[in-house]
Design a protein around this motif. Structure first.
Motif, PDB file in Angstrom:
ATOM      1  N   ARG A 182       0.848  -1.190   0.000  1.00  0.00           N
ATOM      2  CA  ARG A 182       0.000   0.000   0.000  1.00  0.00           C
ATOM      3  C   ARG A 182       0.883   1.239   0.000  1.00  0.00           C
ATOM      4  N   GLU A 183       0.467   2.243  -0.735  1.00  0.00           N
ATOM      5  CA  GLU A 183       1.272   3.453  -0.840  1.00  0.00           C
ATOM      6  C   GLU A 183       1.246   4.291   0.433  1.00  0.00           C
ATOM      7  N   ASP A 184       0.253   4.082   1.303  1.00  0.00           N
ATOM      8  CA  ASP A 184       0.144   4.881   2.519  1.00  0.00           C
ATOM      9  C   ASP A 184       0.789   4.202   3.732  1.00  0.00           C
ATOM     10  N   MET A 185       1.611   3.186   3.518  1.00  0.00           N
ATOM     11  CA  MET A 185       2.266   2.499   4.631  1.00  0.00           C
ATOM     12  C   MET A 185       3.250   3.418   5.339  1.00  0.00           C
ATOM     13  N   ASP A 186       3.395   3.217   6.667  1.00  0.00           N
ATOM     14  CA  ASP A 186       4.456   3.923   7.388  1.00  0.00           C
ATOM     15  C   ASP A 186       5.716   3.056   7.388  1.00  0.00           C
ATOM     16  N   MET A 187       6.784   3.541   8.025  1.00  0.00           N
ATOM     17  CA  MET A 187       8.065   2.841   7.968  1.00  0.00           C
ATOM     18  C   MET A 187       8.013   1.469   8.628  1.00  0.00           C
ATOM     19  N   ASP A 188       7.358   1.372   9.790  1.00  0.00           N
ATOM     20  CA  ASP A 188       7.274   0.084  10.485  1.00  0.00           C
ATOM     21  C   ASP A 188       6.537  -0.953   9.643  1.00  0.00           C
ATOM     22  N   GLU A 189       5.463  -0.525   8.976  1.00  0.00           N
ATOM     23  CA  GLU A 189       4.713  -1.443   8.116  1.00  0.00           C
ATOM     24  C   GLU A 189       5.547  -1.877   6.915  1.00  0.00           C
ATOM     25  N   ALA A 190       6.340  -0.944   6.361  1.00  0.00           N
ATOM     26  CA  ALA A 190       7.195  -1.268   5.216  1.00  0.00           C
ATOM     27  C   ALA A 190       8.285  -2.261   5.615  1.00  0.00           C
ATOM     28  N   ILE A 191       8.879  -2.068   6.804  1.00  0.00           N
ATOM     29  CA  ILE A 191       9.893  -3.005   7.301  1.00  0.00           C
ATOM     30  C   ILE A 191       9.287  -4.391   7.476  1.00  0.00           C
ATOM     31  N   LYS A 192       8.099  -4.439   8.076  1.00  0.00           N
ATOM     32  CA  LYS A 192       7.444  -5.719   8.316  1.00  0.00           C
ATOM     33  C   LYS A 192       7.104  -6.419   6.995  1.00  0.00           C
ATOM     34  N   LEU A 193       6.633  -5.660   6.002  1.00  0.00           N
ATOM     35  CA  LEU A 193       6.305  -6.247   4.702  1.00  0.00           C
ATOM     36  C   LEU A 193       7.557  -6.781   4.012  1.00  0.00           C
ATOM     37  N   ALA A 194       8.660  -6.015   4.067  1.00  0.00           N
ATOM     38  CA  ALA A 194       9.910  -6.449   3.445  1.00  0.00           C
ATOM     39  C   ALA A 194      10.412  -7.739   4.088  1.00  0.00           C
ATOM     40  N   ILE A 195      10.370  -7.805   5.423  1.00  0.00           N
ATOM     41  CA  ILE A 195      10.832  -8.999   6.135  1.00  0.00           C
ATOM     42  C   ILE A 195       9.919 -10.185   5.849  1.00  0.00           C
ATOM     43  N   PHE A 196       8.605  -9.936   5.804  1.00  0.00           N
ATOM     44  CA  PHE A 196       7.657 -11.008   5.526  1.00  0.00           C
ATOM     45  C   PHE A 196       7.882 -11.582   4.127  1.00  0.00           C
ATOM     46  N   ALA A 197       8.032 -10.710   3.131  1.00  0.00           N
ATOM     47  CA  ALA A 197       8.249 -11.170   1.755  1.00  0.00           C
ATOM     48  C   ALA A 197       9.558 -11.949   1.646  1.00  0.00           C
ATOM     49  N   LEU A 198      10.592 -11.452   2.322  1.00  0.00           N
ATOM     50  CA  LEU A 198      11.888 -12.130   2.290  1.00  0.00           C
ATOM     51  C   LEU A 198      11.808 -13.489   2.987  1.00  0.00           C
ATOM     52  N   ALA A 199      11.141 -13.528   4.146  1.00  0.00           N
ATOM     53  CA  ALA A 199      11.029 -14.772   4.903  1.00  0.00           C
ATOM     54  C   ALA A 199      10.296 -15.852   4.108  1.00  0.00           C
ATOM     55  N   LYS A 200       9.309 -15.447   3.308  1.00  0.00           N
ATOM     56  CA  LYS A 200       8.543 -16.405   2.505  1.00  0.00           C
ATOM     57  C   LYS A 200       9.402 -17.072   1.433  1.00  0.00           C
ATOM     58  N   THR A 201      10.523 -16.460   1.069  1.00  0.00           N
ATOM     59  CA  THR A 201      11.407 -17.034   0.052  1.00  0.00           C
ATOM     60  C   THR A 201      12.479 -17.929   0.668  1.00  0.00           C
ATOM     61  N   MET A 202      12.535 -18.001   2.007  1.00  0.00           N
ATOM     62  CA  MET A 202      13.586 -18.745   2.704  1.00  0.00           C
ATOM     63  C   MET A 202      13.023 -20.001   3.352  1.00  0.00           C
ATOM     64  N   GLU A 203      13.842 -21.039   3.454  1.00  0.00           N
ATOM     65  CA  GLU A 203      13.385 -22.298   4.044  1.00  0.00           C
ATOM     66  C   GLU A 203      13.170 -22.171   5.553  1.00  0.00           C
TER      67      GLU A 203
END
Length: 260
Positions: A182-203
């Motif tokens: 979402r374009e209206d995300m704050d920094m904490d939400e962006a960090i959480k989304l980045a970590i979540f997306a990255l974690a989904k690609t890892m075993e």
């Protein structure tokens, strides 16, 4: 005299196009990026986030020496995927260009200028004999007047993104960004989304196997995110994902009941 297949000329040479208009050496460089560790970037209203997978292959390696997010200038950073030695050369060149601009004009280099400089170097290595393409892609993030996020391709092409991933987990991460960004995300939400997306690609994701850095619009400075915050965001992201899966299963069962 040994028989040489007719395609060998354009398959091995960077300056020779194949009959269908491709440069195979550039495609091979892209394959090196696809096999590399995943790196993601997310832009939000408060700044930009970079997160990378740290593939530490031995417990004897000092984790701090395994660097995948590089500071280019006070307000610019880069995350790499592909051949790390090639990425280091590009990072060193970016740092040099940033300092040249600062000394020449007395102000921080705009990210777009730096991205063009790096992509010019990449493109040059697809055009002349005696060189090979860089087998690395960079996510370049920075803040001047606004947060910006670019992907640089081994061919020398570049694109600006709101959220993007490179490396072996690109497809999974991009699917998550398409659904949850979402374009209206704050920094904490962006960090959480980045970590979540990255974690989904890892075993088996752990806080030690993830590196995160941010550049905020407020102070325009590169900062690494602490392992404690990474652990907290990873835990929250996994918990939310599990809750979402449970909700989906419950919805599926309720739909099934309604059909009878």
């Amino acid at each position: 005299m040994a028989f040489v297949p007719p395609q060998a000329g354009y398959d091995r040479a960077i300056t020779v196009f194949s009959p269908d208009g491709r440069l195979f050496q550039v495609q091979y460089a892209r394959e090196a990026v696809k096999r590399g560790a995943t790196a993601v970037g997310v832009k939000c209203k408060e700044g930009v986030v970079l997160a990378v997978e740290k593939r530490v292959t031995s417990r004897l390696i000092e984790p701090e020496s395994y660097e995948k997010i590089f500071q280019i200038d006070e307000h610019i950073a880069a995350a790499s995927s592909g051949i790390i030695a090639d990425a280091r050369i590009l990072v060193d060149r970016a740092r040099l260009e940033a300092q040249i601009y600062r000394l020449t004009y007395g102000e921080p280099v705009p990210l777009t200028v730096l991205v063009k400089k790096i992509c010019d170097l990449k493109q040059m290595h697809t055009q002349y004999g005696g060189v090979r393409p860089f087998g690395a892609a960079l996510l370049m993030a920075g803040v001047n007047e606004k947060p910006e996020l670019f992907e640089t391709d081994p061919s020398g092409a570049y694109f600006e993104w709101k959220a993007v991933a490179i490396g072996s987990g690109r497809n999974i991460a991009m699917a998550i960004f398409e659904e949850k960004y979402r374009e209206d995300m704050d920094m904490d939400e962006a960090i959480k989304l980045a970590i979540f997306a990255l974690a989904k690609t890892m075993e088996s994701p752990t806080p030690e196997s993830i590196e995160v850095a941010v550049i905020t619009l407020e102070n325009k400075r590169f900062e690494k995110v602490s392992s404690e915050k990474i652990a907290k965001c990873l835990e929250e992201a996994i918990k939310e994902a599990e809750e979402a899966e449970v909700e989906e299963e419950n919805m599926d069962y309720s739909d099934l009941d309604n059909n009878y």
